[in-house]
Write an enzyme that holds these catalytic residues in place. Structure first.
Site, PDB file in Angstrom:
ATOM      1  N   ASP A 589       1.355  -1.133   0.064  1.00 28.57           N
ATOM      2  CA  ASP A 589      -0.498  -0.314  -0.209  1.00 28.57           C
ATOM      3  C   ASP A 589       1.043   1.674  -0.166  1.00 28.57           C
ATOM      4  O   ASP A 589       1.906   0.724   0.946  1.00 28.57           O
ATOM      5  CB  ASP A 589      -0.745  -0.211   1.284  1.00 28.57           C
ATOM      6  CG  ASP A 589      -1.812   0.867   1.221  1.00 28.57           C
ATOM      7  OD1 ASP A 589      -2.930   1.023   0.423  1.00 28.57           O
ATOM      8  OD2 ASP A 589      -1.896   2.264   1.935  1.00 28.57           O
ATOM      9  N   HIS A 602      -3.889  14.490  -9.714  1.00 28.65           N
ATOM     10  CA  HIS A 602      -4.067  12.767  -9.389  1.00 28.65           C
ATOM     11  C   HIS A 602      -3.261  12.828 -11.224  1.00 28.65           C
ATOM     12  O   HIS A 602      -2.946  11.689 -11.081  1.00 28.65           O
ATOM     13  CB  HIS A 602      -6.041  12.902 -10.548  1.00 28.65           C
ATOM     14  CG  HIS A 602      -6.449  13.093  -9.523  1.00 28.65           C
ATOM     15  ND1 HIS A 602      -7.233  12.591  -8.107  1.00 28.65           N
ATOM     16  CD2 HIS A 602      -7.793  14.465  -8.596  1.00 28.65           C
ATOM     17  CE1 HIS A 602      -7.987  12.873  -7.331  1.00 28.65           C
ATOM     18  NE2 HIS A 602      -8.131  13.422  -7.477  1.00 28.65           N
ATOM     19  N   ASP A 606      -1.279   9.382 -10.376  1.00 23.86           N
ATOM     20  CA  ASP A 606      -1.609   8.586 -11.503  1.00 23.86           C
ATOM     21  C   ASP A 606      -0.117   8.427 -12.015  1.00 23.86           C
ATOM     22  O   ASP A 606       0.334   6.877 -12.596  1.00 23.86           O
ATOM     23  CB  ASP A 606      -2.518   8.667 -12.969  1.00 23.86           C
ATOM     24  CG  ASP A 606      -3.472   9.247 -12.963  1.00 23.86           C
ATOM     25  OD1 ASP A 606      -3.721   8.046 -11.974  1.00 23.86           O
ATOM     26  OD2 ASP A 606      -4.475   9.621 -13.165  1.00 23.86           O
ATOM     27  N   ASP A 632      -4.783   2.381  -4.739  1.00 23.54           N
ATOM     28  CA  ASP A 632      -3.337   2.585  -4.202  1.00 23.54           C
ATOM     29  C   ASP A 632      -2.722   1.048  -4.062  1.00 23.54           C
ATOM     30  O   ASP A 632      -1.631   1.094  -3.253  1.00 23.54           O
ATOM     31  CB  ASP A 632      -2.759   3.236  -3.461  1.00 23.54           C
ATOM     32  CG  ASP A 632      -3.763   3.366  -2.372  1.00 23.54           C
ATOM     33  OD1 ASP A 632      -4.378   2.892  -1.859  1.00 23.54           O
ATOM     34  OD2 ASP A 632      -2.633   4.205  -0.663  1.00 23.54           O
TER      35      ASP A 632
END
Length: 731
Positions: A589, A602, A606, A632
């Site tokens: 994570d 964002h 990405d 994620d």
């Protein structure tokens, strides 16, 4: 009253008894009165007409009855009993030989019987039967020691042979309706001619001073020519009776020789009767056969004329100059024209497009002869055209020697031609459809050869249908593909419909095909071939693979997605259990990923996700599964870990290598990870394993993030909720 009650068979037996006994008494009495041998034995031949109608097993009562009649006649004349008993079977033998020979060769006598063949069989069998009978009677009567043994044998043979021919012919005439039938109005003519024959015969053989025996031939031949077989047999019967009676009474032209003995007179009477019979018999047979043939020709002509006049077909006889000597009345119903209108040549009625072809066919027929069949259009009287199928034959003209006529038969086939044209049009449409369908349509016969292939095969194989039709499946596809198709073809020829896929090399690349085999059955349901529908599905397979890839792959990172991971984990766990090896599952994570998105946007998030995915792809080994299962969150699954020590080292290495710095448009983003891993054994589903790995991940997050936690479950040396933990921070 007795006649009504007595059955027909009883009256038949009584008639046979009376006829055979009466003829036997007549012949024997004349011989006794003249003290000479029997001149003519008619009794045996009188039974032939009855015996030829049924097999011997059904007519033996007649023979026995006739034998009793002969026995009674001989007893009345004072003959000894033993010779009379022995002579009866001899006569029966002669009768059986002749009747069985005729019955077996001619089971049924009618007007269609060939009388020349009948006479041949009758004369030959009479000769054999009379010979055997005469030889047997010579032994019974002890005549072999007689000084004139040959004369006695000859006399006995002639008496039986001539009597069999005359009486046998008469009895056959009596049982054959067509032979004894007299045309209306000719009965009195027959009676008159018979009376003339009787009068001349009595006059000739009642005169002993002048030899006039030849005078009986004109009335006899007159009977033959006028009344055919019936006149011959009755005339010969009259002649035989009169001559035998005259010989017995010692009168007639046979007494002109001085010192003639009764035996010699009998011989002369037999010879004269025999010669007369064999003069009249061939003429009667020939005339009867001629009449039979003439009647058959007449009947044939009547039947043909009746068929021609009442047939729905148009029948014509056409001369060389085109004149029609006969036109059937059906021309009115067929074409609307009267017979008189169609007597002269009418080439104007032929459709203009067909005239030249018909003219050529007629010229060819007259030049080569034989027959021809042609279909053309002929104009109806109303103006419309009909399709006529004409059959023509060149035959000799009955009127003009050396000239040839055409016998023409035509029938209306307009409806058939329309159906054929519709069928041709339908076939053309069907071929157009099949040739333009995006699939190969073919037919394979029982010898596994192609009999039809549509034109689409050119786009698939580069070969034309002509290059494929007539070749076998193996020749067309090659041995490798043929081995794949052989099993399916065998099942299709066994009556099974099949849908299957196969691969083949085409244009140096692997192509995929889908084939549908359907049995071709005849009207009785028997398989006579196989229809094949083959479609190239390479592009479909490529799309399927792409869809499968998209369904199983994360579009952002290029890693497997959660669906693919869920499909694989159960299988890997089951295989590991079968191999008795542990499985390592690590959850990864990204720490503070929401902060990265909020701070850098964002797009930067990405980029971070993509970089983490690339890093994981580089770290995992072959056979291990790495997937993005959340925003994620990533997972690594491996069954190549042997023990907990190796699992710990793998987890630590994974955590260390995932630390990275990502360039986000001039800003450097430091990326850190939290890892939760579990090493377990003998699990069969993914849910408990995922739960344990998730718990380990939460432990890592609770420990302040940027660390990993490792848990061992279900293995020796490890226990639940106890773990080896290590926190390593970067300097």
């Amino acid at each position: 009253m007795l006649a009504r009650r007595a059955p027909y068979q009883l009256w038949l037996l009584l008639a046979a008894f009376a006829l055979y006994g009466g003829l036997s008494f007549y012949a024997l009495a004349l011989a006794r009165a003249n003290q000479s041998p029997v001149a003519l034995w008619l009794a045996n031949g009188a039974l032939i007409g009855w015996l030829v109608q049924k097999p011997l097993v059904r007519t033996w009562p007649l023979l026995i009855t006739a034998f009793l009649g002969s026995l009674v006649a001989r007893s009345c004349l004072g003959d000894p009993l033993l010779p009379a008993l022995l002579i009866g079977p001899c006569n029966a033998l002669e009768t059986v030989i002749v009747s069985e020979a005729i019955r077996r060769r001619f089971p049924q006598l009618s007007s269609r019987t060939r009388f020349m063949n009948l006479a041949r069989v009758g004369v030959v069998s009479a000769f054999i039967g009379s010979t055997l009978c005469a030889l047997s009677m010579m032994s019974i009567l002890h005549l072999w020691s007689h000084p004139d043994v040959l004369v006695s044998l000859n006399t006995l043979f002639r008496a039986h042979f001539v009597g069999m021919v005359i009486a046998g012919s008469t009895s056959l005439v009596m049982v054959t309706p067509s032979l004894r039938r007299i045309e209306p109005g000719r009965t009195w003519i027959l009676v008159r001619d018979l009376l003339l024959m009787t009068a001349i015969t009595v006059g000739v053989f009642g005169e002993s001073r002048v030899p006039m025996a030849f005078l009986i031939y004109p009335p006899l031949l007159l009977l033959v020519f006028r009344h055919r077989f019936l006149g011959m047999v009755i005339g010969m019967a009259i002649l035989a009776l009169v001559i035998s009676l005259a010989t017995t009474l010692n009168i007639g032209p046979f007494n002109l020789w001085p010192g003639v003995t009764p035996a010699f007179r009998v011989v002369m009477a037999q010879v004269f009767i025999g010669v007369s019979c064999f003069v009249a018999l061939p003429i009667a047979l020939a005339l009867s056969d001629q009449d039979r043939l003439r009647n058959r020709i007449h009947e044939s002509e009547l039947r043909y004329r009746m068929l021609a006049d009442h047939s729905g077909d148009l029948v014509m006889r056409i001369r060389a100059n085109g004149d029609r000597m006969y036109v059937s009345p059906s021309v009115k119903e067929l074409l609307g024209w009267e017979v008189e209108d169609f007597q002269r040549p009418r080439p104007d009625l032929i459709h203009p497009d067909d005239r030249e072809r018909i003219t050529a066919e007629v010229m060819k027929l007259r030049a080569l002869g034989g027959t021809t069949t042609v279909t053309y259009r002929l104009q109806h009287k109303d103006g419309h055209y009909l399709w006529i199928e004409a059959f023509a034959r060149l035959v000799p003209s009955p009127e003009n020697a050396g000239s040839m006529d055409i016998i023409y038969t035509g029938r209306n086939v307009t409806e058939r031609v329309r159906i054929e044209q519709a069928l041709v049009e339908s076939q053309a449409q069907l071929r157009t459809i099949t040739d333009n369908m995006p699939a190969v349509i073919a037919r394979i016969d029982l010898s596994w050869h192609y009999t039809y292939v549509n034109r689409f095969v050119e786009q698939v194989s580069g070969r034309t249908p002509a290059q494929i039709i007539g070749k076998s499946v193996c020749q067309v596809h090659g041995n490798a593909v043929y081995d794949r198709l052989k099993h399916y073809l065998e099942r299709a020829f066994a009556g099974e419909s099949l849908l299957f896929e196969y691969e083949a090399m085409h244009c140096d690349k692997l192509s995929h095909f889908q084939a549908h085999y359907v049995p071709d059955r005849d009207a009785e349901g028997k398989v006579r071939g196989v229809y094949e529908l083959t479609t190239e599905i390479t592009h479909i397979k490529n799309v399927e693979r792409e869809l499968l890839r998209l369904a199983h792959q994360d579009s952002l990172t290029g890693l497997a997605n959660r669906r693919y991971f869920n499909e694989r984990i159960t299988g890997i766990l089951q295989q590991a259990r079968q191999r008795d090896v542990p499985v390592l599952l690590a959850l990864v994570d990204i720490d503070n990923f929401k902060t990265i998105n909020d701070t850098y946007g964002h797009a930067t998030g990405d980029i971070v996700l993509a970089e983490v995915g690339c890093c994981l792809q580089r770290l995992v080994r072959e056979g291990e599964v790495v997937a993005r299962i959340g925003g994620d969150e990533f997972v690594v699954l491996s069954d190549n870990i042997g023990n907990s020590k190796q699992a710990m080292a793998f987890t630590q290495s994974l955590w260390e290598r995932l630390h990275m710095t990502v360039d986000a448009g001039g800003a450097q983003v430091s990326v850190k990870m939290s890892v939760g891993a579990v090493l377990c054994k003998d699990e069969i589903t993914g849910d408990p394993v995922m739960k344990m790995a998730d718990e380990a991940l939460y432990m890592a997050k609770d420990a302040g993030r940027d660390t990993y936690r490792f848990v061992v479950h279900g293995m020796e040396g490890g226990h639940d909720n106890n773990s080896q933990e290590r926190k390593i921070r970067r300097a």
